[in-house]
Every structure is written in structure tokens, then in C-alpha cells.
Design an enzyme around this catalytic site. Sequence first.
Site, PDB file in Angstrom:
ATOM      1  CE1 TYR A  79      -3.587  -2.551   0.609  1.00 60.84           C
ATOM      2  CE2 TYR A  79      -4.646  -0.493   1.216  1.00 60.84           C
ATOM      3  CZ  TYR A  79      -4.741  -1.821   0.853  1.00 60.84           C
ATOM      4  OH  TYR A  79      -5.963  -2.398   0.741  1.00 60.84           O
ATOM      5  CE  LYS A  84       1.700 -17.824  -2.116  1.00 62.81           C
ATOM      6  NZ  LYS A  84       0.800 -18.981  -2.200  1.00 62.81           N
ATOM      7  CG  ASP A 143      -2.206 -20.167  -0.840  1.00 60.05           C
ATOM      8  OD1 ASP A 143      -1.667 -20.082   0.286  1.00 60.05           O
ATOM      9  OD2 ASP A 143      -1.742 -20.877  -1.757  1.00 60.05           O
ATOM     10  CG  ASP A 146      -8.178  -4.612   1.556  1.00 67.07           C
ATOM     11  OD1 ASP A 146      -9.130  -4.092   2.176  1.00 67.07           O
ATOM     12  OD2 ASP A 146      -8.090  -4.613   0.316  1.00 67.07           O
ATOM     13  CG  ASP A 205     -13.812  -6.865   2.184  1.00 67.37           C
ATOM     14  OD1 ASP A 205     -13.561  -6.108   3.148  1.00 67.37           O
ATOM     15  OD2 ASP A 205     -14.293  -6.458   1.106  1.00 67.37           O
TER      16      ASP A 205
HETATM   17  C1  IPM Z   1     -10.526  -1.004   3.784  1.00 67.59           C
HETATM   18  C2  IPM Z   1     -10.751  -0.437   2.406  1.00 67.59           C
HETATM   19  C3  IPM Z   1      -9.591   0.482   2.079  1.00 67.59           C
HETATM   20  C4  IPM Z   1      -8.330  -0.341   2.080  1.00 67.59           C
HETATM   21  C5  IPM Z   1      -9.744   1.255   0.754  1.00 67.59           C
HETATM   22  C6  IPM Z   1     -11.050   2.025   0.695  1.00 67.59           C
HETATM   23  C7  IPM Z   1      -8.584   2.166   0.502  1.00 67.59           C
HETATM   24  O1  IPM Z   1     -10.901  -1.462   1.492  1.00 67.59           O
HETATM   25  O2  IPM Z   1     -10.470  -0.218   4.744  1.00 67.59           O
HETATM   26  O3  IPM Z   1     -10.461  -2.230   3.897  1.00 67.59           O
HETATM   27  O4  IPM Z   1      -7.982  -0.973   1.063  1.00 67.59           O
HETATM   28  O5  IPM Z   1      -7.657  -0.375   3.111  1.00 67.59           O
HETATM   29 MG    MG Z   2     -11.007  -3.412   2.326  1.00 68.66          MG
END
Ligand code: IPM
Ligand code: MG
Length: 353
Positions: A138, A188, A220, A244, A248
Site C-alpha cells: 500500500y 506468503k 491462500d 484487506d 472482507d
Molecule cells: C478497507 C478499504 C480500504 C483499504 C480502501 C477504501 C482504501 O478497502 O479499509 O479495507 O484498502 O484499506
Molecule cells: Mg477493504
Amino acid sequence: MKIAVLPGDGIGPEIVAQAVKVLDVLKSDGAKIEMETAAIGGAGYDAAGDPLPEATLKLAREADAVLLGAVGGPQYDTLDRPLRPERGLLRIRKELNLFANLRPALLYPELASASSLKPEVVSGLDLMIVRELTGDVYFGQPRGIEIRNGERVGFNTMLYSESEVRRVAHVAFGIAMKRGKKLCSVEKANVLECSELWKEVMIEVSKDYPEVELSHMYVDNAAMQLIRAPKQFDTMVTGNIFGDILSDAASMLSGSIGMLPSASLDENNKGMYEPIHGSAPDISGKNLANPLATILSVAMMYRYTFADLATADRIEGAVKKVIAQGLRTGDIWTEGTQKVSCSEMGDAVVKAL
Ligand code: IPM
Ligand code: MG
């Protein structure tokens, strides 16, 4: 305590308004809090031509904690990269040195049927992902898009210094100590040098926490195990990009991404608190969003920055109560429960408080 309130874009203002109602109740009960609002993301660009306006950064620096809604929207996707809403979010994380991102995934028993996985796979789930937030691909340099050998190439740098790994390791081990004393470090290392170093440092730091059982998993496999048997995990620690993605995935185990709060902390437990979901432009302005992740982010603020566990429990208790009452926004609605709007959900939590 001063709280910088940054609603942002899309559903941000709607969900943050519900969390502010909760803070107002605490205030009327005697909590010494002060709130000030500022623009970030697309709203920052609209107001000041910058996704992180100078005034917003100043307010955030002076505050004890930041409450953030969400940033981003299709109308901003064609802006130059440095002006895009997401850059505002990444910059505030970096500027405030919020390197430890805590993303819990917790399943409320009543919501087991809202998960896309079988109830027996997810019931009782209580997982904490600690994601490093200010390093990795990042932020690594060099990065860019340039012409090489007559064609465009895009490149980023995955980079961690050992001090960056060490400080997030200490946070993760500390959290594991307060939970089930099991920490799984995800990387990884079979392919990436950056991960090799990550793993070595994790092992070094583990010597300070002999009670915590440290395990290692490739990312993975971790993605697969999260879906196959998520309850094997107690606390996970991983880098920025893997965290990240995995967070999710983990969020859906709990039925809805609309339920999950997060905390991003610096070395002194100053923090920024935000739902883990995005700005949901498709439902923005319609009073349909689920405000519970944002309200639960306020609970995390009380737990981690204000160290007021009783109030954190009180907020979480109120959320449990409205769920038990059968109130549901659209994202977690199932047959037999009562569908409510974003503001109705906020009012119900206020009442339960
Ligand atoms: C998160 C989001 C952010 C990230 C984006 C919006 C930059 O996906 O907070 O998980 O990738 O960190
Ligand atoms: Mg995210």
C-alpha cells in the site's frame, strides 16, 4: 475527550448520524465528550479540493479519537489518483500512524441464517483479525506506471521493516493474550521475501509471549480455511494487503459486512474507528444502510481509546438487544423479522441504551 467526526461519502453521513445519536445519549448521561465534524474523502475534495483537507487533518490530530463513516463514490473514480477519496483515507491512517487495525468478526446467534455458510460452520464465531495498516504494498516505494521497453508497466513494492512487523506483532500478541491465546500469523513466505522476514520477526516476538500458541499459515490456505472452518481461528495477524482481503471474507461469515466495526490504533491507543464496509453508493441517501457497524465502532472507541469497558459493554448490549428484538435493516433481514430503516435502527439502539 474530543472526537473528530468524519462522515465521508455515500452512506457515511447516514450511518454516522446514528452513531452520533448514541454519543449524544452518553453525553446527556454525563460523558465528557466533545464532537466536531469535518469533511474527508469525496466530501473533502468537494469542500476543499483535497480528500484529506488540512483542517480535517488538524482536527484529527488534536482529537483523542476519530469516528469515520466511509469514503468513495463513482463520481470520483476519474479524478487523478492523489485526489481520489481512498487516498484521503490512506493518508489519514499514515499521518496518524494508525498501524494496528483490529477487525473483529463476531456472529450474533440470531443472524446465523443471514450468513451464506451453514449455521453449524459459523455459529459461535468470534474471530479477531489484526491487520497491519501503514506499510506493505500500500505504501512501499517505488510505485508507479511508466513506459519500459515501449510498453506501460505498473509496479508497487511490497516492503516491511522489522520494526514495523514487531510493533504490530506486539499488539496482536497482546490481544491474543486477552482472548483465546492462539495467534495465527498469515503470510506468503513460500514465495515472498517480505513474508519470510514477517514470519521470522513473529517468531522472535513470540518469545515474549510464551502463553500464546503461535501458528503460521500461507494466505491462500488461510482464505480457504476461513470459509471451510473459521472457528479454528482465535486471533489472526497479517500484513496490509492480505488483511484487506481476508477481513472482507471474514466479514461475510457473520452474515453481513454491515455488522462489523473496526479500530485503527497508534502506539498510544489513539484511534480511528470505522465500519469495515464501504460507502455503498447504490443505497446512499435512501435511509436503508445498516448503522450497527458504525455504532459498534463507537463501542470499540470506548474499549480501546477511552478504556471505559462498562460503556463499551453497554453499547454492545444495546445492539444485542435490538437484534434480539428482531429488528433488521435490509442487509440482515430474513423472513419473520422486522425490516427497519437506518434511522429507525439508530432510534432503537438509543432506546435500548
Ligand atoms: C478497507 C478499504 C480500504 C483499504 C480502501 C477504501 C482504501 O478497502 O479499509 O479495507 O484498502 O484499506
Ligand atoms: Mg477493504
